[in-house]
Design a protein around this motif. Sequence first.
Motif, PDB file in Angstrom:
ATOM      1  N   GLY A 479      95.774 -35.501  79.050  1.00  0.00           N
ATOM      2  CA  GLY A 479      97.206 -35.939  78.398  1.00  0.00           C
ATOM      3  C   GLY A 479      97.009 -36.477  77.227  1.00  0.00           C
ATOM      4  N   LEU A 480      95.937 -37.242  76.852  1.00  0.00           N
ATOM      5  CA  LEU A 480      95.887 -37.867  75.565  1.00  0.00           C
ATOM      6  C   LEU A 480      95.567 -36.848  74.394  1.00  0.00           C
ATOM      7  CD1 LEU A 480      93.393 -40.990  76.497  1.00  0.00           C
ATOM      8  CD2 LEU A 480      95.848 -41.200  75.505  1.00  0.00           C
ATOM      9  N   ARG A 481      94.760 -35.839  74.805  1.00  0.00           N
ATOM     10  CA  ARG A 481      94.477 -34.760  73.908  1.00  0.00           C
ATOM     11  C   ARG A 481      95.560 -33.956  73.519  1.00  0.00           C
ATOM     12  NH1 ARG A 481      89.705 -33.165  72.237  1.00  0.00           N
ATOM     13  NH2 ARG A 481      88.490 -34.162  73.919  1.00  0.00           N
ATOM     14  N   GLU A 482      96.607 -33.937  74.541  1.00  0.00           N
ATOM     15  CA  GLU A 482      97.719 -33.044  74.126  1.00  0.00           C
ATOM     16  C   GLU A 482      98.668 -33.623  72.993  1.00  0.00           C
ATOM     17  OE1 GLU A 482      99.196 -30.736  78.110  1.00  0.00           O
ATOM     18  OE2 GLU A 482      99.535 -32.917  78.101  1.00  0.00           O
ATOM     19  N   GLN A 483      98.304 -35.054  72.737  1.00  0.00           N
ATOM     20  CA  GLN A 483      99.043 -35.729  71.928  1.00  0.00           C
ATOM     21  C   GLN A 483      98.550 -36.053  70.203  1.00  0.00           C
ATOM     22  OE1 GLN A 483     101.327 -39.160  73.655  1.00  0.00           O
ATOM     23  NE2 GLN A 483      99.925 -38.727  75.029  1.00  0.00           N
ATOM     24  N   ASP A 484      97.338 -35.347  70.307  1.00  0.00           N
ATOM     25  CA  ASP A 484      96.641 -35.295  69.319  1.00  0.00           C
ATOM     26  C   ASP A 484      97.180 -34.233  68.129  1.00  0.00           C
ATOM     27  OD1 ASP A 484      94.620 -35.343  67.285  1.00  0.00           O
ATOM     28  OD2 ASP A 484      92.729 -34.929  68.449  1.00  0.00           O
ATOM     29  N   THR A 485      97.561 -35.105  67.018  1.00  0.00           N
ATOM     30  CA  THR A 485      98.348 -34.074  66.097  1.00  0.00           C
ATOM     31  C   THR A 485      97.499 -33.772  64.874  1.00  0.00           C
ATOM     32  OG1 THR A 485      99.091 -36.114  64.945  1.00  0.00           O
ATOM     33  CG2 THR A 485     100.539 -34.940  66.557  1.00  0.00           C
ATOM     34  N   GLY A 486      96.193 -34.122  65.090  1.00  0.00           N
ATOM     35  CA  GLY A 486      95.261 -33.678  64.016  1.00  0.00           C
ATOM     36  C   GLY A 486      95.109 -34.785  62.788  1.00  0.00           C
ATOM     37  N   LYS A 494     103.517 -46.265  73.958  1.00  0.00           N
ATOM     38  CA  LYS A 494     104.068 -44.994  74.121  1.00  0.00           C
ATOM     39  C   LYS A 494     103.102 -43.834  74.373  1.00  0.00           C
ATOM     40  CE  LYS A 494     107.418 -41.948  71.421  1.00  0.00           C
ATOM     41  NZ  LYS A 494     108.020 -41.743  70.206  1.00  0.00           N
ATOM     42  N   VAL A 495     102.064 -43.806  73.605  1.00  0.00           N
ATOM     43  CA  VAL A 495     101.181 -42.713  73.693  1.00  0.00           C
ATOM     44  C   VAL A 495     100.503 -42.810  75.103  1.00  0.00           C
ATOM     45  CG1 VAL A 495      98.912 -41.760  73.020  1.00  0.00           C
ATOM     46  CG2 VAL A 495     100.517 -42.489  71.220  1.00  0.00           C
ATOM     47  N   TRP A 496     100.091 -43.865  75.636  1.00  0.00           N
ATOM     48  CA  TRP A 496      99.614 -43.981  76.960  1.00  0.00           C
ATOM     49  C   TRP A 496     100.532 -43.629  77.932  1.00  0.00           C
ATOM     50  CZ3 TRP A 496      94.559 -44.333  77.589  1.00  0.00           C
ATOM     51  CH2 TRP A 496      93.807 -44.744  76.767  1.00  0.00           C
ATOM     52  N   LEU A 500      99.879 -41.010  80.700  1.00  0.00           N
ATOM     53  CA  LEU A 500     100.044 -41.262  82.024  1.00  0.00           C
ATOM     54  C   LEU A 500     100.914 -40.420  83.008  1.00  0.00           C
ATOM     55  CD1 LEU A 500      99.689 -45.172  81.791  1.00  0.00           C
ATOM     56  CD2 LEU A 500      98.020 -43.834  83.088  1.00  0.00           C
ATOM     57  N   LYS A 501     101.929 -39.972  82.233  1.00  0.00           N
ATOM     58  CA  LYS A 501     103.085 -39.174  82.842  1.00  0.00           C
ATOM     59  C   LYS A 501     102.324 -37.596  82.991  1.00  0.00           C
ATOM     60  CE  LYS A 501     107.102 -39.226  81.775  1.00  0.00           C
ATOM     61  NZ  LYS A 501     108.537 -38.697  81.017  1.00  0.00           N
ATOM     62  N   SER A 502     101.845 -37.294  82.104  1.00  0.00           N
ATOM     63  CA  SER A 502     101.133 -35.978  82.275  1.00  0.00           C
ATOM     64  C   SER A 502     100.045 -35.977  83.330  1.00  0.00           C
ATOM     65  CB  SER A 502     100.468 -35.713  80.957  1.00  0.00           C
ATOM     66  OG  SER A 502      99.621 -34.319  80.966  1.00  0.00           O
ATOM     67  N   SER A 503      99.412 -37.011  83.520  1.00  0.00           N
ATOM     68  CA  SER A 503      98.405 -37.293  84.589  1.00  0.00           C
ATOM     69  C   SER A 503      98.942 -37.192  86.023  1.00  0.00           C
ATOM     70  CB  SER A 503      97.633 -38.695  84.389  1.00  0.00           C
ATOM     71  OG  SER A 503      96.980 -38.776  83.290  1.00  0.00           O
ATOM     72  N   LEU A 504     100.201 -37.928  86.288  1.00  0.00           N
ATOM     73  CA  LEU A 504     100.643 -37.863  87.579  1.00  0.00           C
ATOM     74  C   LEU A 504     101.166 -36.461  87.756  1.00  0.00           C
ATOM     75  CD1 LEU A 504     103.268 -41.023  87.658  1.00  0.00           C
ATOM     76  CD2 LEU A 504     101.419 -40.440  88.948  1.00  0.00           C
ATOM     77  N   GLN A 505     101.616 -35.780  86.918  1.00  0.00           N
ATOM     78  CA  GLN A 505     102.111 -34.290  87.017  1.00  0.00           C
ATOM     79  C   GLN A 505     101.041 -33.592  87.470  1.00  0.00           C
ATOM     80  OE1 GLN A 505     103.844 -33.026  83.390  1.00  0.00           O
ATOM     81  NE2 GLN A 505     105.563 -34.136  83.821  1.00  0.00           N
ATOM     82  N   ALA A 506      99.803 -33.850  87.028  1.00  0.00           N
ATOM     83  CA  ALA A 506      98.451 -32.911  87.255  1.00  0.00           C
ATOM     84  C   ALA A 506      98.158 -33.322  88.710  1.00  0.00           C
ATOM     85  CB  ALA A 506      97.318 -33.427  86.268  1.00  0.00           C
ATOM     86  N   LEU A 507      98.021 -34.597  89.082  1.00  0.00           N
ATOM     87  CA  LEU A 507      97.816 -35.153  90.416  1.00  0.00           C
ATOM     88  C   LEU A 507      98.586 -34.563  91.444  1.00  0.00           C
ATOM     89  CD1 LEU A 507      95.886 -36.935  91.690  1.00  0.00           C
ATOM     90  CD2 LEU A 507      97.607 -38.967  91.491  1.00  0.00           C
ATOM     91  N   ALA A 508     100.057 -34.229  91.221  1.00  0.00           N
ATOM     92  CA  ALA A 508     100.799 -33.690  92.289  1.00  0.00           C
ATOM     93  C   ALA A 508     100.298 -32.296  92.596  1.00  0.00           C
ATOM     94  CB  ALA A 508     102.062 -33.647  91.538  1.00  0.00           C
ATOM     95  N   LYS A 509      99.644 -31.658  91.753  1.00  0.00           N
ATOM     96  CA  LYS A 509      99.061 -30.241  92.089  1.00  0.00           C
ATOM     97  C   LYS A 509      98.050 -30.546  93.266  1.00  0.00           C
ATOM     98  CE  LYS A 509      97.985 -29.008  88.006  1.00  0.00           C
ATOM     99  NZ  LYS A 509      97.356 -28.109  87.002  1.00  0.00           N
ATOM    100  N   TYR A 510      97.444 -31.653  93.624  1.00  0.00           N
ATOM    101  CA  TYR A 510      96.261 -31.808  94.575  1.00  0.00           C
ATOM    102  C   TYR A 510      96.690 -32.558  95.508  1.00  0.00           C
ATOM    103  CZ  TYR A 510      94.420 -29.737  90.294  1.00  0.00           C
ATOM    104  OH  TYR A 510      94.010 -28.993  89.175  1.00  0.00           O
ATOM    105  N   THR A 511      97.581 -33.339  95.587  1.00  0.00           N
ATOM    106  CA  THR A 511      97.889 -34.098  96.705  1.00  0.00           C
ATOM    107  C   THR A 511      99.661 -34.108  96.649  1.00  0.00           C
ATOM    108  OG1 THR A 511      97.971 -36.375  97.805  1.00  0.00           O
ATOM    109  CG2 THR A 511      97.680 -36.409  95.101  1.00  0.00           C
TER     110      THR A 511
END
Length: 593
Positions: A479-486, A494-496, A500-511
């Motif tokens: 999720g952090l890497r997705e916000q790396d603009t170069g 805001k970045v964290w 973290l929202k991206s992490s929650l979405q990923a976690l929802a795929k496994y539980t």
Amino acid sequence: MQTKHFIDDPVHLVSTALHSLTLTNPSLAFDAQNKIVYRRPSKELTENAKVSIISGGGSGHEPGFAGFVGKGLLTAGVAGSIFASPSAEQVRRAILTRVPTEKGVFVITMNYTGDVLNFGMAAEKAKATGIDTEFFAIGDDVGVGREKGGKVGRRGIGGGILVLKSIGALAEAGGSLQEVYKLAKQVAGNIVSVGASLEHVHVPGRAVPDPNSDEIIPTTEIEVGMGIHNEPGSHRVTATLPELIKVILGQMLDPNDKDRYFVDIKKGDKFVLFINNLGGVSMLELAGILAEIHKQLKEDWDIVPVRVIAGTFLTSLNGMGFSASLLKLEDTGLGSGKSMLELLDAPSEAVGWAAAISTSTWDADNTATADSHAAISGDAKASNLTLDPKKAQKALDGGIEKVIAAEPDVTKYDTIVGDGDCGIGLKRGAEAVRKDLASGDLPTDAVAFVNKIITVVENTMDGTSGAIYAIFLNALAHGLREQDTGSSKEVDAKVWAAALKSSLQALAKYTPAAVGDRTLMDALVPFVETLDSTGDVKKAAEAAKEGAEKTKNLKASLGRAVYVGAEQEWMGKIPDPGAWGLQEFLVGLAEGV
């Protein structure tokens, strides 16, 4: 129940069985240490890059899953011990060192908690290192209906092999990672399966069960809906074969059974009938079962399958049973040559699919291995996101101290509503992270900093909670890497929050856990949502604490607390141990910011 075996040592049995696949198919290689069977890196595989497909699960289901490795099907199969998921580390090594990754990697397994968490963790870790990766868990069983299956969903049984065959053929034909992922979901969503068995099975190396226990199915009874790990189904019946098949087809096709009607069927729909031997049924008897199913489909349901596939594909050791599956064919949208039926008919060189190995494969140079592939470290490339490592360490130390101090309370809570290991597990992980951070050499790269913690968590925290934390942290790195603009940028609230929202979405795929289920999600979700809306870490920590407090009055719907202890005795008094331990960490973290 047959309790005699030619090989009683389960470790030796699994290892030699996997090795044997390289003897029957010379295009395969075997990583014995990690129990990975994979396609040798031949010119055909490496010079014409395709999506790699990795599957696997516990041993005892042969030929699934390593037996489906080969041209036109899987790129690698990862095996655990008998009826036990392989570790995330095994799967990670398969992704990073045993298969091509240029066109992406599709990780797919059956829908069982251990497999979903461990294969999912490896998939998230691959994503965090920059590899294009997708994950999917197959659920095709309807023997256990919606009500009993709950949030976990359908189990994966024999029909799931049709998914593997379809996507393997598509990948071989040059399909993209997203096309493979979409097809897997489409095929799985069009399959209904039910198993039945006369007996449970005996696992080599285990004690012989008490003949009076529930492990023994009475001679006159048949288990309807038997799973592939000895799990019970919907009920037991005393029935003739025609009567049994009537029950099974009813569970698969009856639109009035709202608990099990997963596939919408209309007049004129075309189907593939798939009969799978659980391992111990003679081919003679399996053929008789097939004939009865085919007869009743035609006479009672007006269905004449356009393909009938029968054999031994996904077993339960030497289980005295079978599963029947129906795949409803529909347009894949992939164009000529890539219909569901054409993909199933496409040739493959996997011994589990009973496809012949071509002469050209036998004559090829079958000596190459994947040892020269990418190093196992899987270190991710540097990011442009920065942080002050000393400030980050100070904040983490605040959370760690709170977790360690709270261990007695968390352990007490978990002893009442769980198995008593939650507090110790959290403390072990916290102490290990603190020790690693204290050793110095802290990166200013935010992604590298998170990856440093991930390594410690993966190596010190075990069990379900350890897997959940590891998946979440790997997804956080992604999720952090997705916000790396170069361009260089210091991470802020805001970045964290976005990561973290991206992490929650990923976690929802496994539980399936969500707020209200009395799990650590009751603390984690409020923290993430509040941080996202306010940018204030302290307010977010307060929300996490409030969420954990609320679990005292929640009925558990997931985890061991569902069936351990008398709920009325602790309702209103005992919070969920995982949620309480997490809020302690988050409160301490906020104090240290």
